[in-house]
Design an enzyme around this catalytic site. Sequence first.
Site, short mmCIF file in Angstrom:
data_model
loop_
_atom_site.label_atom_id
_atom_site.label_comp_id
_atom_site.label_asym_id
_atom_site.label_seq_id
_atom_site.Cartn_x
_atom_site.Cartn_y
_atom_site.Cartn_z
N VAL A 96 -2.09 -0.53 7.32
CA VAL A 96 -1.86 0.79 7.91
C VAL A 96 -3.05 1.21 8.77
O VAL A 96 -2.87 1.85 9.82
CB VAL A 96 -1.55 1.84 6.82
CG1 VAL A 96 -2.72 2.08 5.90
CG2 VAL A 96 -1.08 3.15 7.44
N ASP A 171 3.95 4.84 1.97
CA ASP A 171 3.97 4.76 0.51
C ASP A 171 3.09 3.63 0.02
O ASP A 171 2.89 2.63 0.71
CB ASP A 171 5.40 4.51 0.01
CG ASP A 171 5.94 3.15 0.44
OD1 ASP A 171 5.80 2.18 -0.35
OD2 ASP A 171 6.47 3.03 1.55
N GLY A 313 5.76 -1.45 3.65
CA GLY A 313 5.51 -0.05 3.32
C GLY A 313 4.22 0.42 3.99
O GLY A 313 3.85 -0.07 5.05
N GLU A 314 3.56 1.38 3.38
CA GLU A 314 2.31 1.97 3.87
C GLU A 314 2.50 2.82 5.13
O GLU A 314 1.56 3.43 5.61
CB GLU A 314 1.24 0.90 4.17
CG GLU A 314 0.85 0.04 3.01
CD GLU A 314 -0.22 -0.98 3.38
OE1 GLU A 314 -0.80 -0.89 4.49
OE2 GLU A 314 -0.49 -1.87 2.56
N GLY A 315 3.69 2.81 5.73
CA GLY A 315 3.89 3.41 7.04
C GLY A 315 3.82 2.38 8.15
O GLY A 315 3.85 2.74 9.34
#
Length: 358
Positions: A96, A171, A313-315
């Site tokens: 991210v 997330d 995830g993580e954006g």
Amino acid sequence: MTEGFGPVTPPDAQARAAAQERQARLTKPAGSLGRLESLGNWVAACQGLCPPKQFERARVVVFAGDHGVAQHGVSAYPSEVTAQMVANFLGGGAAVNALAVVAGTSVRVVDIAVDADTDPTVSRYKVRRSSGSIDRTDALSAEEAAAALAAGRAIADEEIDAGADLLIAGDMGIGNTTPATVLVATLTNTEPVAAVGRGTGIDDAGWMRKVAAIRDGMRRARPVTKDPVELLRVAGGADIAAMTGFLAQAAARRTPVILDGLVTTAAALVAEDLAAGASAWWLAGHRSTEPAHTLALRNLRLEPVLELDMRLGEGSGALTALPVLRAAVAALADMSTFDEAGVSTSTPEPSPAVELKK
């Protein structure tokens, strides 16, 4: 418990119409930029402005939290990775962080339910250490569910009040695709085997354990399907509840959001039930390889910008899509119109044929 979330005001229809009209006057054949055109129109509607402005303070907020179900073999990684990754985010070493540099954003991490002590700079809104194992107990108490939703709303307000003009929710949490899949499968009335993916890369035995956990979680969730707050309390988790509040409040504050993968979109599915019409303010950044993500996107009627087989995830997927959205804004705002550029808009009509005398 749902007070404060009412129907959401939609993006500006007049600004969208003005953007569509401007698209027809830009120096290009009509529709030749494909979906970039509709994306630019969406940004204009969200900003209530045509031509739209380029995003100046896009912001990623990563919601971190552990889930008790991770202790039962549904993930390829141990729970302690969540806290380790929070430290990695703070150190700038995660995906991210790298993708945020390219996309021109900054990253904030919030510990909502990490099963460890984390840096005080990220734990201000911590609700508890790990949410409950949803296959056998409730994820949260009523007070914790309310606190998590309130935290998400407060975080959205903080970012928007500080000038954020675009938000991304990321997330981080080992085991978090299990409650996310329970939420999606329950709300879309889908059998577990049709909704369960491999998450972080589990083997066949892990997949079977995950299916069983999701089946049991859905059994507990079904009686509260119609109550979004109760659904989050029973079958979600503190991090997912906080994301839900964050997404609903962003829409209420008329701030566009790029959704990421399964976990964020599961929260969005619940947020749409909490705040009807919120989905008009969201863009699906990508489609992950998780089957439940496609189910959630279909239910929200959102078409992803990218399909790159991502599942981190993580954006990360939303961040990868952001440069595309920036390109859409640039095309709509910075291109010349036919009149400005002195470019003809159509081929002249051919002269009438002249009959030659014999």
